[in-house]
Every structure is written in structure tokens, then in C-alpha cells.
Design a protein around this motif. Sequence first.
Motif, PDB file in Angstrom:
ATOM      1  N   CYS A   1       0.817  -1.224   0.000  1.00 13.86           N
ATOM      2  CA  CYS A   1       0.000   0.000   0.000  1.00 13.86           C
ATOM      3  C   CYS A   1       0.847   1.268   0.000  1.00 13.86           C
ATOM      4  N   ARG A   2       2.173   1.121   0.107  1.00  8.99           N
ATOM      5  CA  ARG A   2       3.130   2.236   0.081  1.00  8.99           C
ATOM      6  C   ARG A   2       3.044   3.132   1.310  1.00  8.99           C
ATOM      7  N   LYS A   3       2.453   2.639   2.377  1.00  8.55           N
ATOM      8  CA  LYS A   3       2.379   3.420   3.610  1.00  8.55           C
ATOM      9  C   LYS A   3       3.778   3.623   4.189  1.00  8.55           C
ATOM     10  N   HIS A   4       4.061   4.841   4.650  1.00  9.07           N
ATOM     11  CA  HIS A   4       5.328   5.137   5.302  1.00  9.07           C
ATOM     12  C   HIS A   4       5.214   4.851   6.794  1.00  9.07           C
ATOM     13  N   CYS A   5       6.232   4.191   7.345  1.00  4.90           N
ATOM     14  CA  CYS A   5       6.247   3.846   8.766  1.00  4.90           C
ATOM     15  C   CYS A   5       7.480   4.455   9.417  1.00  4.90           C
ATOM     16  N   ARG A   6       7.361   4.819  10.674  1.00  5.42           N
ATOM     17  CA  ARG A   6       8.477   5.459  11.366  1.00  5.42           C
ATOM     18  C   ARG A   6       9.601   4.483  11.685  1.00  5.42           C
ATOM     19  N   SER A   7       9.287   3.211  11.785  1.00  8.82           N
ATOM     20  CA  SER A   7      10.313   2.221  12.112  1.00  8.82           C
ATOM     21  C   SER A   7       9.953   0.895  11.455  1.00  8.82           C
ATOM     22  N   PHE A   8      10.923  -0.005  11.430  1.00  8.45           N
ATOM     23  CA  PHE A   8      10.651  -1.335  10.895  1.00  8.45           C
ATOM     24  C   PHE A   8       9.689  -2.106  11.799  1.00  8.45           C
ATOM     25  N   GLU A   9       9.686  -1.782  13.088  1.00 12.78           N
ATOM     26  CA  GLU A   9       8.722  -2.425  13.982  1.00 12.78           C
ATOM     27  C   GLU A   9       7.298  -2.023  13.611  1.00 12.78           C
ATOM     28  N   SER A  10       7.110  -0.750  13.260  1.00 11.29           N
ATOM     29  CA  SER A  10       5.786  -0.298  12.809  1.00 11.29           C
ATOM     30  C   SER A  10       5.389  -1.012  11.523  1.00 11.29           C
ATOM     31  N   LEU A  11       6.347  -1.152  10.626  1.00 14.98           N
ATOM     32  CA  LEU A  11       6.068  -1.852   9.371  1.00 14.98           C
ATOM     33  C   LEU A  11       5.753  -3.323   9.633  1.00 14.98           C
ATOM     34  N   ARG A  12       6.479  -3.932  10.560  1.00 11.73           N
ATOM     35  CA  ARG A  12       6.231  -5.340  10.893  1.00 11.73           C
ATOM     36  C   ARG A  12       4.813  -5.521  11.443  1.00 11.73           C
ATOM     37  N   GLU A  13       4.397  -4.609  12.315  1.00 10.75           N
ATOM     38  CA  GLU A  13       3.039  -4.688  12.856  1.00 10.75           C
ATOM     39  C   GLU A  13       1.997  -4.476  11.764  1.00 10.75           C
ATOM     40  N   HIS A  14       2.305  -3.606  10.828  1.00 11.80           N
ATOM     41  CA  HIS A  14       1.397  -3.337   9.713  1.00 11.80           C
ATOM     42  C   HIS A  14       1.212  -4.580   8.840  1.00 11.80           C
ATOM     43  N   LEU A  15       2.285  -5.378   8.718  1.00 13.29           N
ATOM     44  CA  LEU A  15       2.250  -6.534   7.812  1.00 13.29           C
ATOM     45  C   LEU A  15       1.894  -7.845   8.508  1.00 13.29           C
ATOM     46  N   ILE A  16       2.451  -8.073   9.695  1.00  9.77           N
ATOM     47  CA  ILE A  16       2.264  -9.380  10.337  1.00  9.77           C
ATOM     48  C   ILE A  16       1.985  -9.256  11.832  1.00  9.77           C
ATOM     49  N   GLY A  17       1.544  -8.091  12.265  1.00  7.96           N
ATOM     50  CA  GLY A  17       1.254  -7.891  13.678  1.00  7.96           C
ATOM     51  C   GLY A  17      -0.082  -8.490  14.080  1.00  7.96           C
ATOM     52  N   PRO A  18      -0.495  -8.246  15.306  1.00  4.54           N
ATOM     53  CA  PRO A  18      -1.780  -8.782  15.788  1.00  4.54           C
ATOM     54  C   PRO A  18      -2.978  -8.275  14.982  1.00  4.54           C
ATOM     55  N   LEU A  19      -2.887  -7.034  14.507  1.00  2.00           N
ATOM     56  CA  LEU A  19      -3.979  -6.449  13.718  1.00  2.00           C
ATOM     57  C   LEU A  19      -3.406  -5.844  12.436  1.00  2.00           C
ATOM     58  N   PRO A  20      -2.941  -6.681  11.522  1.00  2.00           N
ATOM     59  CA  PRO A  20      -2.326  -6.155  10.297  1.00  2.00           C
ATOM     60  C   PRO A  20      -3.386  -5.631   9.334  1.00  2.00           C
ATOM     61  N   LYS A  21      -2.926  -4.868   8.357  1.00  2.61           N
ATOM     62  CA  LYS A  21      -3.826  -4.475   7.278  1.00  2.61           C
ATOM     63  C   LYS A  21      -4.077  -5.713   6.423  1.00  2.61           C
ATOM     64  N   VAL A  22      -5.323  -6.072   6.242  1.00  2.00           N
ATOM     65  CA  VAL A  22      -5.683  -7.389   5.699  1.00  2.00           C
ATOM     66  C   VAL A  22      -5.064  -7.641   4.331  1.00  2.00           C
ATOM     67  N   GLU A  23      -5.227  -6.723   3.396  1.00  9.93           N
ATOM     68  CA  GLU A  23      -4.731  -6.951   2.043  1.00  9.93           C
ATOM     69  C   GLU A  23      -3.207  -7.024   2.020  1.00  9.93           C
ATOM     70  N   CYS A  24      -2.555  -6.150   2.780  1.00 15.15           N
ATOM     71  CA  CYS A  24      -1.091  -6.159   2.831  1.00 15.15           C
ATOM     72  C   CYS A  24      -0.582  -7.463   3.446  1.00 15.15           C
ATOM     73  N   ALA A  25      -1.249  -7.921   4.495  1.00 15.12           N
ATOM     74  CA  ALA A  25      -0.847  -9.171   5.147  1.00 15.12           C
ATOM     75  C   ALA A  25      -1.021 -10.356   4.206  1.00 15.12           C
ATOM     76  N   ARG A  26      -2.081 -10.333   3.411  1.00 16.90           N
ATOM     77  CA  ARG A  26      -2.328 -11.435   2.471  1.00 16.90           C
ATOM     78  C   ARG A  26      -1.214 -11.514   1.432  1.00 16.90           C
ATOM     79  N   VAL A  27      -0.857 -10.382   0.853  1.00 14.84           N
ATOM     80  CA  VAL A  27       0.210 -10.358  -0.153  1.00 14.84           C
ATOM     81  C   VAL A  27       1.545 -10.728   0.486  1.00 14.84           C
TER      82      VAL A  27
END
Length: 311
Positions: free
Chosen positions: A23-49
Motif C-alpha cells: 500500500c506504500r504506507k510510510h512507517c516510522r520504524s521497521f517495527e511499525s512496518l512489521r506490525e502493519h504486515l504481520i502484527g496482531p492487527l495487520p492491514k488485511v490486504e497487505c498481510a495477504r500479499v
Amino acid sequence: MEHLVEHMKVSYHSVHEPKCGVCRKHCRSFESLREHLIGPLPKVECARVFSVRGCSICLNIFDSNATVRYHRAACQYSRAAPMPRGGITGRAVALACKMVGGGSDGSMDLCAKVCLIGEDEHIIFQTYVKPILPVTNYRYEVTGIRPEYLRDAMPLKVAQRRIQEILCNGEPLWKLRPRSYGRAKILVGHGLDHDLERLGLEYPAFMIRDTAKYPPLVKTSKLSNSLKYLTQAYLGYDIHTGIQDPYEDCVAAMRLYIRMRSQAHPRDYNSGSGEAQNNYPAWRQRELERMSPEELLALSASDYYCWCLDY
């Protein structure tokens, strides 16, 4: 758009931040990006890809599952065996210390062993160091250091002088300037403030690359991650599974530094130097509100120095 402009004023988003490959979202850290992709509440489409085409170490997304499998073999490091002594290679050296305890309760950290390596992971300098205060706790279970190792060890003053010579590499310390430090070496490590304090050394902040403080590597709370965690998460192997060796810490910190330095960012000093300017002045408000998100991002600059600029 008014809210977006206000957000950009305080967020310091830039092309140097970790970014989601979907989705090209900018994150402040790799931990934020990790949560966005594979965290407890990831963004569904991004996590699927990501589950199909993503690398769990570098968090990049590739064209196919086969490409990911091929990439992962190169992305994941293995635990390093100590390399023989060698010359200073590259622009950076990594430093790590192991501490024994002093004071009545053994809680005072005293440097008892120090190691420096080059970018090729060869040892430049390694020695036991004789503390200037009595040792009351050798912390053997962690350090592996016994009293006899320090009996004839190098005096702290001698170790200080030798390390300073390696770091300055013939350049007077007072001459060093940002972007103009000649032969002097970039100093890499984890928790370097503490190590340098225990060694009684000073080194310019603009020459230090500390994996405990680098914004893309900190927690979402902006607190430091441990070197053990960073190594497991971003290099793919475990350290500190027994007696801890400063060489192992040096290698982990250097590998993290090189991985961060090698990020495929535009080599744009203005946007990644951390010398953030107010690019969104109030008098431009109407003009800014007419800009697209991409145009606003092009104006924005990072509030930290991106290590990719060390190339």
C-alpha cells in the motif's frame, strides 16, 4: 487536505523511511512496518500479499514466491565464527565491550574485554582490559571471564590510546566535521554511549552509528530494542545463547549497520540528513493544500540522519 498538511508538518515522512511494498504506507520504524504486515492487527490486504511474497527478515515484497525463497537464502545470516586479525577495511569499525562488576555489590560496570572489527568482520583489535577499580563480580556465566584473564591484561589507559588511534586513523580528532572526516572511521555498535563511557573515550556524535538509537530500528514506543532481538528479527539468527563474546556483538552490529546502509533510498542528503527544515510555512498554507500527497512528500525531510548517506 488541511489535515494532511498538518500531519506532514509534524510527521517528518520522507523517502528514507521504511515503507510497505503493497500500500506504500510510510512507517516510522521497521517495527511499525512489521506490525502493519504481520502484527496482531495487520492491514488485511497487505498481510495477504506479504504472506505469499514477503520476506519476514527484511520485510520486502517480491514478484513471486519463488523469488522470495531464492532471496531468503541470501537475506538470512548465520552465526559468525571469529575471524583472524586483519587490517582496517571499509569506512566503519564496530566496537563492543564485556563488563565485569565493581563496587560493594558488583553492580558497577567495568570494561574487562573489548573488541573492534572491520566491515569484513576480521578482528582489528581485541584484548582483555585491566579495570582501574577492584573487580567484585566477574559475571562468569555471561562474560566467561576469570580472575586470571585480567591479572596481566592490558591497562585501560593503553587500551584507550590504541582504540583512539584506530578510530582516528591518523586524523586529528578536532579536525573532524560532518561529511568531511577524512581517514577517520565511522564507529558502529549497540549502546555505544555506555561502552565509550566505561572506556573513558569520547568520539564525535556525527561519527557514531548506534543500532540502539537508530530510529528505524527502535520499538514503536521509541525505546531501544536489544541487540539480541534485532539480530534475530533482522538478520535471522540467534546470539547470546551462552557466554557472550564481544566479537559476536561487533559482528551483529556491523551487519545491521551494513543492512541499513544498503537500503535502496535516493542518495539525497537534503531529505535524509536529519537537518529538518520547516518546509510547510504558514504563508504557504493555501498552496500546500492544493498539492497532492506525492508533492507534499517530496517537500518533506527526515528528522534523523539516514545511514544510506554513508555510501
